[in-house]
Design a protein around this motif. Structure first.
Motif, short mmCIF file in Angstrom:
data_model
loop_
_atom_site.label_atom_id
_atom_site.label_comp_id
_atom_site.label_asym_id
_atom_site.label_seq_id
_atom_site.Cartn_x
_atom_site.Cartn_y
_atom_site.Cartn_z
N THR A 19 11.97 1.06 1.75
CA THR A 19 10.95 0.49 2.15
C THR A 19 10.99 -1.15 2.71
OG1 THR A 19 10.04 0.94 -0.04
CG2 THR A 19 9.17 -0.93 0.79
N GLN B 99 6.21 2.93 2.35
CA GLN B 99 7.03 3.45 3.71
C GLN B 99 7.70 1.20 3.42
OE1 GLN B 99 6.20 6.63 5.69
NE2 GLN B 99 8.71 5.48 7.01
N SER C 97 8.21 4.76 -1.97
CA SER C 97 6.95 4.40 -1.64
C SER C 97 6.53 2.62 -1.60
CB SER C 97 5.32 5.44 -2.24
OG SER C 97 5.46 5.04 -3.42
#
Lengths: 109, 117
Positions: free
Chosen positions: A103, A9, A7
């Motif tokens: 990411t 994304q 996290s």
């Protein structure tokens, strides 16, 4: 099988901002890798960690084995840092790497 | 630093033909190499683990007769996509584990974009 969650994304930030990308995994590992993938697909290995913290230039990677969590930090971010950053782990019964979904980082001038 | 060379970078082939991709460690020996595949906007997935001198180990769902892997030397592994179909179009990338490292130093090739038409 290890589950690797990253996290955020997607992350868009302004040049100079401090960036943090998080990675968590479900099963004990022997090593965690942070990778950088550029639009052409090529992958560069940034860090390999099994404990503690590593620093290379403006990049810092940390890992907490007990919490099964790692973070990648970028200080004084620059547009050339724009790329997909991927967390990958090895161990936990698997020989090859298990990857997070990545990411997508964009640093705007 | 250590380099893994992957060739070709780009290949377009006709449906039904076979394509070979090479993964070569240039300045280190690699008993173990890995082949991965990445479909657009998806994460990299391990296809198989290639071990020099022995048969490759394939991940569940990867057809060993379709994706032939040969690791005949400590510096070269090849992936052959046989009877390629459009759904095999993908980004294929290899990595190699440095035998001289403590165990987990892995270097990546540049990747190969395969388009099957």
């Amino acid at each position: 099988k290890n589950e690797v969650e990253q996290s955020p994304q997607n992350l868009t930030a302004q040049e100079g901002e401090f960036i943090t990308i998080n990675c968590s995994y479900s099963v004990g590992i022997s090593a965690l890798h942070w990778l950088q993938q550029h639009p052409g697909g090529g992958i560069v290995s940034l860090f390999m960690l099994s404990s503690g913290k590593k620093k290379h230039g403006r990049l810092i990677a940390t890992i907490n084995i007990q919490e099964k969590h790692s973070s990648l930090h970028i200080t004084a971010s620059h547009p050339r840092d724009s790329a997909v950053y991927i967390c990958a782990v090895t161990g936990g019964g698997a020989d090859g790497l298990t990857f997070g979904k990545g990411t997508h980082l964009i640093i705007q001038p | 630093g250590a380099v893994v060379s992957q060739h070709p970078s780009w290949v377009i082939c006709k449906s039904g033909t076979s394509v070979k991709i090479e993964c070569r460690s240039l300045d280190f020996q690699a008993t173990t190499m890995f082949w991965y595949r990445q479909f657009p906007k998806q994460s990299l997935m391990l296809m198989a683990t290639s071990n020099e001198g022995s048969k490759a180990t394939y991940e569940q769902g990867v057809e060993k007769d379709k994706f032939l892997i040969n690791h005949a030397s400590l510096t070269l592994s090849t992936l052959t996509v046989t009877s390629a179909h459009p759904e095999d179009s993908s980004f294929y990338i290899c990595s190699a584990r440095d035998d001289a490292s403590s165990g987990n130093t892995i270097y990546f090739g540049e990747g190969s974009w395969l388009t099957v038409v």
